[in-house]
Design an enzyme around this catalytic site. Structure first.
Site, PDB file in Angstrom:
ATOM      1  N   GLU A 183       0.807  -1.222   0.000  1.00 17.72           N
ATOM      2  CA  GLU A 183       0.000   0.000   0.000  1.00 17.72           C
ATOM      3  C   GLU A 183       0.841   1.272   0.000  1.00 17.72           C
ATOM      4  OE1 GLU A 183      -2.644  -3.257   1.384  1.00 17.72           O
ATOM      5  OE2 GLU A 183      -0.595  -2.638   1.889  1.00 17.72           O
TER       6      GLU A 183
ATOM      7  N   HIS B 224     -11.012  -5.937   9.209  1.00 19.39           N
ATOM      8  CA  HIS B 224     -11.731  -5.682   7.958  1.00 19.39           C
ATOM      9  C   HIS B 224     -13.013  -4.879   8.169  1.00 19.39           C
ATOM     10  CE1 HIS B 224      -9.269  -9.276   7.187  1.00 19.39           C
ATOM     11  NE2 HIS B 224      -9.272  -8.933   5.901  1.00 19.39           N
TER      12      HIS B 224
END
Length: 665
Positions: free
Chosen positions: A404, A471
């Site tokens: 990322e 998540h």
């Protein structure tokens, strides 16, 4: 007398005497500037200095090998890059004094700046992200098919950072025309290389990434220039990354205050005798290319120019304090023009509205790139980009490695070349792995050196789907407090499509939150075609004089459900839609009308945006309040996955109780 084993050996090859002398001149200039700066530092005329003495051959050799319109990303010991690109000295001196003729309006010091005019992109102190930025610039060159190379510097210490490894991997996987230059100068501040890495040569790391690598004597200007010129010319027409380790030494402290007492005397003496300028000067004189008299004349000319430029910078007025200008420059000015939606509509789920909005923007901006994990053939984990690769090709719909930080930095690099990009976080939680470039690179870019950032980061977020602690976070508060970022959080398909278009148009970094619990559960008639919705304008979903309800994302739907159960509660319901900028005007108007306010957020309470909204209301609407401002949020734990635990964590049920109590207050 035979030469000592550490004396440099120069091969003049076919180079003309004029060119050989020009290399000496270019090395001498930053050395003499540094001599001047060290005196001025002791006099308190500049605040800090990071010396590149002993490393000049690298900066000059690399820069001379690059074309003038090719980007270089230097570090704080690469003064020679700036001088070889012919930046006026008084502007550099103004930069170091924090004056207006510098490049950052006094907002950052030393070499922490960029300049598009000279194709130099300066560093941030975190070092690593510039490797990813170079990948983005190189990717833009690849997409433009312009046969340009990019060069980026780091030190041996920076190679321990994750960004270094992520960038090498991305560059290798995508065959990017970028040269990674490691200046191995022996020490990271006071930490020797033996404590930085446990391999013989840093160039060996290229093998693991499938990257061509070389080791160069960084004190030998001709070796540096010849190798760099050959490699740069090669990768322009055969795109690929190259890793170069320059063996050199830092002759002064990490910065002047730290000194060099940790360096053994014999090591310092050895490298003094390998001085890149003195050795090259002897080579020129011994080969009758240059004389001592010419050297004296050249030094006098450079010193005179330095003094003249320093006097000009020194006489420049100090920065005038202007709070309005400071606030204005945090964001790039947006020339927003609202595009109204058509009357023709189709019923779409939130997920479909986002997908269609992306397609319309891809059609509108022909060079725009979407990057993310599994977004190409697979269509993303939520299938939002399903079919995109067939429509737009693999160059614009790019699967990324799991890195990322490098990808967000690369998006910045694309922006530097005028290419818009969207980065999809597979889950908003994973942005923590790219947090540094978001808050320290993207957010500060316009404020630091007036560089727009055309980057949108899509953030699938939120609970209610049993996905657990890694998540399910709704982590908008990580970013709403960071000046320079815009944060958008739609709750309905119509808003999602229009706000996404606005985010992509906006020349500032935007974090676009998408509640995955709403992806397939919320439907709405959505206008066909391209339209925009302004940031900082909340939606008033219901009106009533008894209480103001403020929320966003899934919280808006929870609030509406509760209000349907209690029709006697007359409420203004404000959907914020964008959290930064925030529509305080609509909030204040409603609170002044109702006298009571309850703020609902899915995020846990402490440090969330509800706290800031509450404080704003207390400061600006206190005299209109008939009850304390009420905040309702998730409990102060990570979000669990088991359904009963998750229901307990989320604030929906507590909101039902709290709004009734507040309404009756």
């Amino acid at each position: 007398m035979p030469e000592k084993k550490f004396r440099l050996q120069f091969d003049k090859k076919q180079y003309s005497n004029e060119f050989l002398i020009s290399l000496y001149d270019k090395m001498l200039k930053p050395r003499l500037i540094e001599d001047k700066m060290l005196i001025l530092l002791r006099q308190g005329k500049i605040s800090k200095w990071f010396s590149g003495i002993g490393q000049e051959a690298i900066s000059i050799g690399v820069t001379c090998a690059m074309q003038k319109d090719e980007y270089i990303l230097p570090m704080h010991r690469n003064l020679g890059v700036f001088t070889t690109r012919d930046i006026p000295l008084y502007r550099l001196f103004s930069q170091w004094q924090g004056k207006a003729n510098g490049f950052t309006k006094g907002r950052d010091r030393s070499f922490h700046f960029g300049t598009q005019a000279y194709k130099i992109i300066g560093m941030i102190s975190h070092l690593g992200p510039q490797m990813g930025v170079a990948c983005g610039i190189a990717l833009a060159n690849l997409l433009k098919k312009n046969n340009k190379a990019t060069t980026v510097f780091t030190g041996e210490g920076g190679t321990s950072e994750g960004d270094f490894h992520e960038a090498l991997n991305v560059a290798s996987v995508w065959s990017l025309p970028v040269i990674f230059c490691i200046e191995n100068n022996g020490y990271g501040l006071s930490t020797p290389t033996s404590q930085q890495y446990n391999c013989r040569n840093l160039a060996d790391r290229g093998v693991g990434y499938g990257i061509e690598s070389h080791i160069i004597d960084g004190n030998n200007i001709l070796e540096v220039f010849n190798t760099m010129q050959t490699l740069a010319e090669s990768i322009r027409y055969n795109p690929r990354p190259v890793l170069i380790e320059f063996k050199t030494f830092r002759m002064r402290g990490h910065e002047e205050a730290s000194g060099t007492k940790y360096v053994p005397d014999e090591l310092m003496k050895e490298w003094e005798e390998r001085d890149p300028i003195e050795n090259y000067k002897k080579f020129l004189i011994n080969n009758s290319i240059f004389t001592e008299n010419e050297d004296f004349k050249k030094r006098s000319e450079i010193k005179a120019a330095i003094d003249t430029h320093w006097k000009k910078a020194d006489q420049e007025e100090k920065i005038k304090v202007d709070v309005a200008l400071e606030l204005k420059d945090v964001y790039n000015v947006v020339d927003f023009e609202e595009i109204k939606p058509t009357k023709k509509t189709n019923e779409l789920r939130l997920i479909d509205a986002i997908s269609k909005g992306l397609k319309e923007c891809m059609d509108r901006y022909k060079s725009m790139v979407i990057m993310g994990q599994d977004i190409a053939d697979y269509g993303g984990v939520f299938k939002i980009t399903e079919g995109f690769i067939k429509a737009y090709g693999k160059e614009r719909i790019r699967n990324t490695p799991i890195c990322e930080s490098a990808i967000i930095s690369a998006a910045y690099g694309l922006s530097l070349q005028g290419i818009k990009s969207i980065v999809e976080m597979q889950f908003a939680d994973f942005v923590s792995s790219g947090f540094n470039p978001v808050v320290n690179l993207l957010a500060k870019s316009n404020y630091r050196w007036n560089q727009p950032v055309d980057v949108v980061i899509r953030m699938p977020c939120g609970g209610g789907v049993g996905a657990g602690p890694f998540h399910s976070q709704t982590n908008e508060a990580w970013f709403t407090k960071t000046p320079g970022l815009k944060v958008v959080y739609p709750a309905f398909p119509v808003d999602a499509k229009g706000l996404l278009a606005t985010a992509i148009e906006d020349p500032n970094p935007v974090l676009f939150f998408e509640h995955k619990g709403l992806y397939r559960s919320v439907r709405q008639e959505v206008p066909e075609g391209y339209y925009t919705i302004p940031f900082g304008k909340a939606a008033l979903l219901r009106t009533g004089g008894g209480i103001t309800v403020i929320s966003y994302g899934a919280g808006i739907h929870w609030a509406l459900e509760v209000l349907e159960k209690y029709p006697d509660i007359e409420a203004d319901v404000i959907d914020l839609r964008s959290l930064q900028p925030l529509d305080t005007e609509s909030i204040y108007q409603s609170v002044q009308k109702t006298g009571k306010v309850i703020i609902l957020q899915e995020d846990s309470m402490f440090g969330g945006i509800a706290s800031d909204i509450s404080a704003l209301i207390m400061e600006h609407c206190f005299e209109f309040l008939d009850a304390p401002v009420k905040r309702v949020a998730s409990i102060e734990t990570p979000i669990p996955f088991e359904p009963n635990l998750e229901d307990q964590y989320l604030p929906k049920n507590r909101f039902e109780k709290e709004i009734q109590e507040l309404y009756r207050y």
